[in-house]
Design a protein around this motif. Sequence first.
Motif, PDB file in Angstrom:
ATOM      1  N   TYR A  54      35.911  37.689  43.412  1.00 44.54           N
ATOM      2  CA  TYR A  54      35.488  37.887  42.032  1.00 44.54           C
ATOM      3  C   TYR A  54      35.100  39.335  41.760  1.00 44.54           C
ATOM      4  CZ  TYR A  54      35.274  32.784  41.796  1.00 44.54           C
ATOM      5  OH  TYR A  54      35.594  31.455  41.810  1.00 44.54           O
ATOM      6  N   TRP A  55      34.591  40.058  42.786  1.00 47.97           N
ATOM      7  CA  TRP A  55      34.142  41.440  42.519  1.00 47.97           C
ATOM      8  C   TRP A  55      35.306  42.400  42.250  1.00 47.97           C
ATOM      9  CZ3 TRP A  55      33.441  39.202  47.456  1.00 47.97           C
ATOM     10  CH2 TRP A  55      34.218  39.724  48.481  1.00 47.97           C
TER      11      TRP A  55
ATOM     12  N   VAL B 122      30.809  40.321  38.619  1.00 49.92           N
ATOM     13  CA  VAL B 122      30.178  39.610  39.739  1.00 49.92           C
ATOM     14  C   VAL B 122      30.400  40.445  40.999  1.00 49.92           C
ATOM     15  CG1 VAL B 122      30.180  37.508  41.133  1.00 49.92           C
ATOM     16  CG2 VAL B 122      30.510  37.367  38.660  1.00 49.92           C
TER      17      VAL B 122
ATOM     18  N   GLN C 127      26.714  38.661  45.001  1.00 53.28           N
ATOM     19  CA  GLN C 127      26.516  37.552  44.069  1.00 53.28           C
ATOM     20  C   GLN C 127      27.507  36.418  44.338  1.00 53.28           C
ATOM     21  OE1 GLN C 127      26.949  39.654  40.373  1.00 53.28           O
ATOM     22  NE2 GLN C 127      24.740  40.044  40.165  1.00 53.28           N
ATOM     23  N   GLN C 128      28.766  36.761  44.642  1.00 50.03           N
ATOM     24  CA  GLN C 128      29.745  35.707  44.925  1.00 50.03           C
ATOM     25  C   GLN C 128      29.395  34.986  46.219  1.00 50.03           C
ATOM     26  OE1 GLN C 128      33.825  36.961  45.049  1.00 50.03           O
ATOM     27  NE2 GLN C 128      34.610  34.924  45.525  1.00 50.03           N
TER      28      GLN C 128
ATOM     29  N   ALA D 217      27.565  32.645  43.097  1.00 52.97           N
ATOM     30  CA  ALA D 217      27.848  32.944  41.692  1.00 52.97           C
ATOM     31  C   ALA D 217      29.360  32.875  41.442  1.00 52.97           C
ATOM     32  CB  ALA D 217      27.303  34.322  41.326  1.00 52.97           C
ATOM     33  N   ARG D 218      29.744  32.514  40.203  1.00 51.43           N
ATOM     34  CA  ARG D 218      31.153  32.447  39.808  1.00 51.43           C
ATOM     35  C   ARG D 218      31.373  33.362  38.605  1.00 51.43           C
ATOM     36  NH1 ARG D 218      33.778  28.429  42.346  1.00 51.43           N
ATOM     37  NH2 ARG D 218      35.506  28.588  40.881  1.00 51.43           N
ATOM     38  N   TYR D 219      32.554  33.883  38.535  1.00 52.85           N
ATOM     39  CA  TYR D 219      32.902  34.774  37.416  1.00 52.85           C
ATOM     40  C   TYR D 219      33.189  33.932  36.173  1.00 52.85           C
ATOM     41  CZ  TYR D 219      35.260  38.372  34.677  1.00 52.85           C
ATOM     42  OH  TYR D 219      35.624  39.260  33.694  1.00 52.85           O
TER      43      TYR D 219
END
Length: 846
Positions: free
Chosen positions: A282-283, A200, A204-205, A209-211
């Motif tokens: 998350y990245w 992610v 995106q986060q 977005a979620r991992y």
Amino acid sequence: MVAGGSLAFWQRSCYTHKMFKMTLHRKILLAFLALALCPLLLLILSASHSLQSVESLVRQKAAAALDKQAAQALVLRAEQVADQVSGFLYSIESDLDTLAMLPANPSLYRRFYRSHQRLVWQGGADQPEGRTLRLPLYHELAFINIDGREQLRLVDGQSDTCRDHSQPGSTRYISEDFFAQVLQLHGEDVYVGALVGWHVSRDQQLAGARYQGMIRFCRKVYDDAGQWLGVVMLALDHVHLMEFTRHISSGANPHVLEASYAEGNYAFMFDNEGWIVAHPKYWDIRGLDRNGEQVGAYRGESPAGDDGRRAYNLFQAGAIHINYPHAARQVVNGLAGIVDVTNVGGAQKVMAYAPVRYQPRGQHSDGQEGDGVWGGITIGAESESFHRASLATSADIRRHFNRFWQQGWGLIGFSLMLLLAAAQLLSSSVTRPLKQLIHGTRQMAQGRLAAPLAVQGSDEIATLTEAFNRMVAELHQRRERLGNSLLELRRSRSAIRSERNFTRTVVENIDTGIITLDRQGYVTSMNQPVQRILCLETRPLHAPLADVLRAYPEIAEQLPEVVRREDVSGWSRYFECPRQGRILTLRLALFPFASAADDGLILTVEDLTERAQMRVRMARMERLASLGRLSAGLAHEIRNPLTGISLLLDDLHDRLLHTPQDQELIRRALEEMERLEGLVGDLLNFSRLSACQCQPGDLRTVLERTLLLFEQQCQRSGVVIARHFADSLPVVDLDEQRLQQAFLNLLRNALEAMPDGGTLQLTLRHDGDSVCLLIADNGIGMSEEQRALIFEPFFTCKKEGNGLGLSIVYNIITEHNGRIEVTSQPGCGSCFEMCFPVSTSLLPRK
């Protein structure tokens, strides 16, 4: 000396009357004033600088102690979280074993899925304080056949399309090879994969977005017969790993819904390869791109900062801060600690780290780096907030030191006034009793030892005066006691010298060897018998015991170890040491000195070789006597029917004149019976009780007569007889015929041991109270096992013979009160030594 002292005192008196008289009272006052004012002035001048130095040092120490305490608390917190993660991973391994025992049935797998859930703390816009939800632990459950194809697959509790895991391209994340890894397992070993999931990015986060990742746990399944049925797989949902770190803060409130990444007060988790597996960003978490390839690591090389397209690996984050790789290496080595770091956002923080100790079942440690460590936990704290307690304490210390400085000036002035008053009182109390003591001392110097001095007061000077009076009173008594003590000392020295000479004589003349040792195993003394027993040329004092016993490895291997023990009371051992063809039997005993003050040991050495040989000879004689009685009975019982059978066969032979073949068979039977008759005769000779007629005789004469019967056989066999006879030998009590029989048996055996010729050595010598005969050959020799059995009846090394020859020889030598010993080595020949006691009477025995 008295006259000189009086003259000096008179001169000082005349001089002091001419000027101001400096008495002891005034000297004490002046001394107290000088000693008090000088330090006070120096104290005033240096107090400011000293207090400032002390203040700075105390502030530094206090700040360091508080920082250390805070660091220890932060490390302890990280270790507690790491232990929770470790226990969680082991519980999943237990769940995997439970799933392996279930049949591959969809309903059972769904029930297993629903029964394994865990609370998760989450928040939202409508609930800023968060809420707890019970979420399933496992994202996937599957049973895989031995060919890699899934037989049953549940995703989020629902049946899903089965996949072929033997081909990594058909797996969920395209490049997974966990099935190939499981094929390498043995028995109930467990495979635990790395975290897998689609990466992610930052954009995106931020877009919401979620991992979503998972960690696969796999193991093989067997039936009751041990046949491999397939593989079970559990996919742990990544959200449960995030739960361990997302609610941890190092601030005043240690448990928060979302930790502050901007301030650096947050926790994250990484695996033993250095990849982040749980993080607020998350990245930073390891993941795969859409081609199934591992996303690269951010190394801090971008001038614009982290763009959110790469994951984070601590081993490759040295450009961001050098302590990130250091912390990762420490965790992989199983160590916890704390370091100063800077995160990607630029926040200065203190980071505590601790290892997550987990090793899947069956993965044994081989000593490589990272064994037994699954990953690590870190908890970060902003540097300013971390040192807040130490800064507050430092300011408080400054306020207390300023107050102390103000109080110190008042105390200095008050102390000076008290010091002047105390000096006046002390000077008066010292000078008055000193004058009396001086007067009494002058009287004692004039020889009046018994005159007591007057004692006034109860201070130290009064105590000194009383002690002086007691010293004078005891001086006369001590003179008398000293004279008596000198007389007793002379008597004690004489008694000690006599006892020492007696002890030395006893120790040097007993048969037992004695060695004394210190606790380090070094020899401190030894007597003459131990030199004779151990064949020592000198007395190696102050040498290690192992060096003294170097020639006896059987003893040296055990005894030094026993000496180093704490308790050696009652230790004793018997040792058999082969030396020069004979076995020495030694008994060693070790015990401490009788006096507890002597920290040493006593080692006794006894030569029990003769006793051991005597026991062996007595045992052999008892066996031979028992066997002789049995042989005599058997011989008599066999001879009677044997005679009847012989007569019957003779009669049958005469009747079969017309059948020559039958007569030939009967003749052969008669020959075998004659051989049996000879064996019975040997048995009777062996079992015959001592019936020798001994009388004083010359052993050399008997041997020469025996050699007359034997020399021709030696010449035919190429054997040379070498005689070594002493010039004069004492007579012994002997039976010539019995001894000739024994000598012939021994000479015949020696001749048979030299089939290719050789030399037969015959030696006669006088040895103390015995006359000894040695018969030695250089033939084939005997092994140790054969030598131990040669005197046993019916034991023989020859193809022919009944094995009674040497047993009869042994009986004959024993009947003459002699002894016989054998030494032999294979290929080096044998030597028989016989010793006979010297005759005590020249009259024939009846």
